[in-house]
Design a protein around this motif. Sequence first.
Motif, PDB file in Angstrom:
ATOM      1  N   THR A 307      69.720   2.019  32.843  1.00  0.00           N
ATOM      2  CA  THR A 307      69.969   3.180  33.698  1.00  0.00           C
ATOM      3  C   THR A 307      70.695   4.274  32.920  1.00  0.00           C
ATOM      4  OG1 THR A 307      70.089   1.714  35.619  1.00  0.00           O
ATOM      5  CG2 THR A 307      70.976   3.934  35.874  1.00  0.00           C
ATOM      6  N   ARG A 311      69.288   8.096  32.103  1.00  0.00           N
ATOM      7  CA  ARG A 311      70.076   9.297  32.414  1.00  0.00           C
ATOM      8  C   ARG A 311      70.319  10.126  31.162  1.00  0.00           C
ATOM      9  NH1 ARG A 311      74.158   6.310  36.703  1.00  0.00           N
ATOM     10  NH2 ARG A 311      72.906   6.747  38.569  1.00  0.00           N
ATOM     11  N   ARG A 315      69.120  14.123  30.354  1.00  0.00           N
ATOM     12  CA  ARG A 315      69.986  15.207  29.851  1.00  0.00           C
ATOM     13  C   ARG A 315      69.409  15.854  28.598  1.00  0.00           C
ATOM     14  NH1 ARG A 315      74.006  11.293  31.211  1.00  0.00           N
ATOM     15  NH2 ARG A 315      74.167  10.667  29.023  1.00  0.00           N
TER      16      ARG A 315
END
Length: 317
Positions: A307, A311, A315
Amino acid sequence: MPEFPALPTARSTPHGEAPTALAADVAIVGGGPAGMTAALYLARFRRSVVLVDAQQSRLAAVPLSHNYPGFPQGIAGADLLGALRAQLTPYPVAWLHDTAQAAQRTDEGFVVRCASGTVRSRRLLLATGVRDIAPRAPHMRDALARGALRYCPVCDGYEVRDRTVGVYADGAAGVGEALFLRHFTPHVTLFLDGGSATLGPEDAGRLQQAGVRLAAGAVDAIDYRDGRITVTHGPARSTCDSLYCALGLQVHHGLALQLGAACGEDGYVRVDGHGATTVQGLYAAGDVAEGLNQVAVAAGNAAIAATAIHRSLLRGG
């Protein structure tokens, strides 16, 4: 959102064929419970994934696990690995059945090199695990399969409750394991490679206070017969229902060291709460990373790391 990019299933390249070249958002090295759990999460996050699997997971040697959630009768390690592979089958994860030999950091991410080819990725997750250091004795594989030889009291101390148990170690590290097992049974003996004289008075006192027997002589032989293990120590012989081997672990941290990641004195790769190492874009999960060496923990930490990887890719960079 763009369509999930399908990647080929790659296997070891036969002699004479061109090497495989794969590219993905994430490369995962290690096909045990941590590696496959991370691959599952990342595939469901619609990330392209290459899984480099040498098919040498420590879990395959576990006869029966009773503390992995969801299996009331327990599950064999090989069966759990098979179930995880089957769960991954519907997803376009590229499998490279090979051993990762080297890894390097690039401006774009990472390159992992195997005998059969290379994998380029933006992020890299190491799930390379550990290897138990086995006693040098015949028939230990059969002894392990039958529960006479064991490695993990956290996993299966419950199975030896009130039984006659030995702990085989080459130093003071065996003291903690013997004391841990004393909670499950009053019949615990610590056998040391060099004999009781190699242990300091403080540790010997702790064992005596807890009711753990300390074998006097150095270990000369370990024999498995009729479902039990006999330890020859000096002029004496002791027979156990189960012998726990506490000779330590070989942590497979070679790729992490190549990439400059920090490792502890115990060999485990240092990670933060999200599985990130000290190298940007490099993550680790499972037994190779700091933490409790348990299948459930490996799977949970892999989910956290996957996870975090997703993420970080959102970004950018």
